[in-house]
Enzyme design. Structure first.
Site, mmCIF file in Angstrom:
data_model
loop_
_atom_site.group_PDB
_atom_site.id
_atom_site.type_symbol
_atom_site.label_atom_id
_atom_site.label_comp_id
_atom_site.label_asym_id
_atom_site.label_seq_id
_atom_site.Cartn_x
_atom_site.Cartn_y
_atom_site.Cartn_z
ATOM 1 C CG ASP A 1 -35.660 13.062 51.747
ATOM 2 O OD1 ASP A 1 -35.381 14.132 52.468
ATOM 3 O OD2 ASP A 1 -35.100 13.140 50.092
ATOM 4 C CG HIS B 1 -51.573 6.535 60.057
ATOM 5 N ND1 HIS B 1 -51.949 5.054 59.994
ATOM 6 C CD2 HIS B 1 -51.938 6.971 59.305
ATOM 7 C CE1 HIS B 1 -52.547 5.088 59.339
ATOM 8 N NE2 HIS B 1 -52.584 6.226 58.796
ATOM 9 C CB CYS C 1 -53.130 1.140 59.920
ATOM 10 S SG CYS C 1 -50.974 1.490 60.060
ATOM 11 C CG ASP D 1 -30.201 18.359 51.710
ATOM 12 O OD1 ASP D 1 -29.241 18.715 50.828
ATOM 13 O OD2 ASP D 1 -31.168 18.810 51.549
ATOM 14 C CB CYS E 1 -53.536 1.900 63.008
ATOM 15 S SG CYS E 1 -53.970 3.656 62.086
ATOM 16 C CB CYS F 1 -48.953 2.106 62.480
ATOM 17 S SG CYS F 1 -50.041 3.036 62.782
#
Length: 375
Positions: free
Chosen positions: A267, A336, A305, A94, A310, A307
């Protein structure tokens, strides 16, 4: 700019959602995509291996923060951001325009540039569009942003006009200064919530958009319905065959609404910020894991989930970590939350490719508690 190209693979026949591939020097990006934010050359609390694990294809860093510390020359000496932070996939920087707007209370904006005081030590700095391009070239990101002036929701029409005029002047100067063919420069569409100004800015920015255009100045205090209305208005005006980047927007409901309006890239710092405060994204809305109700809840954040968090840890354990001030709690929730958004983007892409995105969106939002979507 032969190293950059964008191809649309399939478009939804009922919405404006599309699935594409953005080709960059550091690899292909499958869109639509959510991009984790590594403001100071790191996604807070996570290693590159963690980001690989959640499926990140591209991450962001910020010109303003890296200019102040450690300084772009240090990063250039290290071989650029990719080597400095050990990330071999695409990076977007940015321009820092939003940070000057949001962090520096003492600032003076002119056609020449921005004079501001550092939020770190109060030191005075002056950045011109040319200086901004010089900094971003030294950082070495694949995708860079034009220097722009952002305005907050509720500003006057004249304030929006003045900011857009400066943004247009700066864009021309950024374009003239930018010469690195291994970096793609995105112009940023401003205009606040005024549709005539948004159209004027799109018309001005489009000739400068070679392979991508950004939409700035949304999610700055307005209602979500207002943001969606602006996105609906912009859709037919934006270049149809280039990636579109909606800046700084990142709750699950906003992602799927943005994708359905033709946005390809999004984002936000939100997933890691709320993680540090003990809050998790779920498909049903936010979950404040630090609350007492979870003290003896030994289920994962979400049963389905995939991830790392989890698969290995319970709500009770994460709550304990957060309330004890242990860093691991924020790290696990960050993993997560990022996986939640990246998987939502992936599943949206699969739905577009499979021809069922409209049904996917409707089912997702029907199960998502919008009363738990404000952060």
């Amino acid at each position: 700019m032969s190293e950059f190209s964008y191809e649309i693979i399939k478009e939804c026949s009922h919405t404006h959602a599309r699935a594409g591939i953005f080709h960059t020097p550091h690899g292909d990006i499958e869109t639509p995509i959510f991009m984790p934010v590594g403001t100071q050359a790191t996604v807070k609390g996570l290693k590159p291996e963690d980001l690989e694990g959640v499926g990140a294809q591209i991450i962001l860093s910020n010109t303003y923060h890296l200019y102040l510390r450690p300084g772009q020359e240090i990063i250039k000496q290290a071989g650029g951001l990719h080597k400095f932070m050990n990330w071999n996939k695409p990076i977007l920087t940015d321009s820092g325009g939003f940070q000057v707007f949001s962090l520096s209370k003492l600032r003076k904006i002119s056609d020449e540039g921005v004079e501001f005081r550092s939020h770190i030590n109060g030191a005075k700095h002056f950045i011109t569009p040319e200086k901004d391009m010089e900094i971003q070239e030294a950082l070495g990101a694949d995708i860079i942003m034009a220097f722009d002036q952002c305005t907050e929701a509720g500003c006057s029409y004249q304030e929006a006009v003045d900011a857009m005029r400066v943004t247009k002047i700066w864009l021309e100067r950024c374009f003239k200064t930018h010469t690195n063919e291994k970096q793609m420069l995105f112009p940023i569409v401003q205009g606040n919530m005024f549709k005539d100004l948004r159209k004027e800015c799109v018309d001005y920015c489009t000739p400068y958009a070679k392979c991508g255009i950004a939409i700035g100045g949304l999610s700055v205090g307005e209602e979500k319905s207002v943001m969606y209305d602006i996105l609906d208005f912009l859709h037919p005006l934006l270049p149809q065959t280039q990636p579109r980047y909606l800046m700084g927007v990142g709750s699950p409901d906003c992602l799927i609404e943005g994708f359905s309006r033709g946005i390809d890239m999004m984002d936000c710092v939100l997933p890691t910020r709320i993680a540090r405060n003990g809050t998790a994204f779920t498909k049903k809305g936010k979950m404040v894991v630090k609350n007492a109700i979870y003290k003896d809840d030994f289920r994962p954040i979400e049963d389905d989930c995939d991830c790392y968090t989890c698969k290995n840890y319970s709500r009770a354990y994460i709550r304990h970590l957060i309330n004890a001030g242990e860093m691991l709690g924020a790290e696990l929730l960050s993993i997560h939350n990022l996986r939640n958004l990246i998987k939502l983007a992936h599943d949206s892409r699969q739905a577009i490719l499979g021809g069922y995105f409209k049904d996917f969106k409707e089912e997702y939002l029907a199960n998502y508690d919008l009363s738990k979507s404000n952060f």
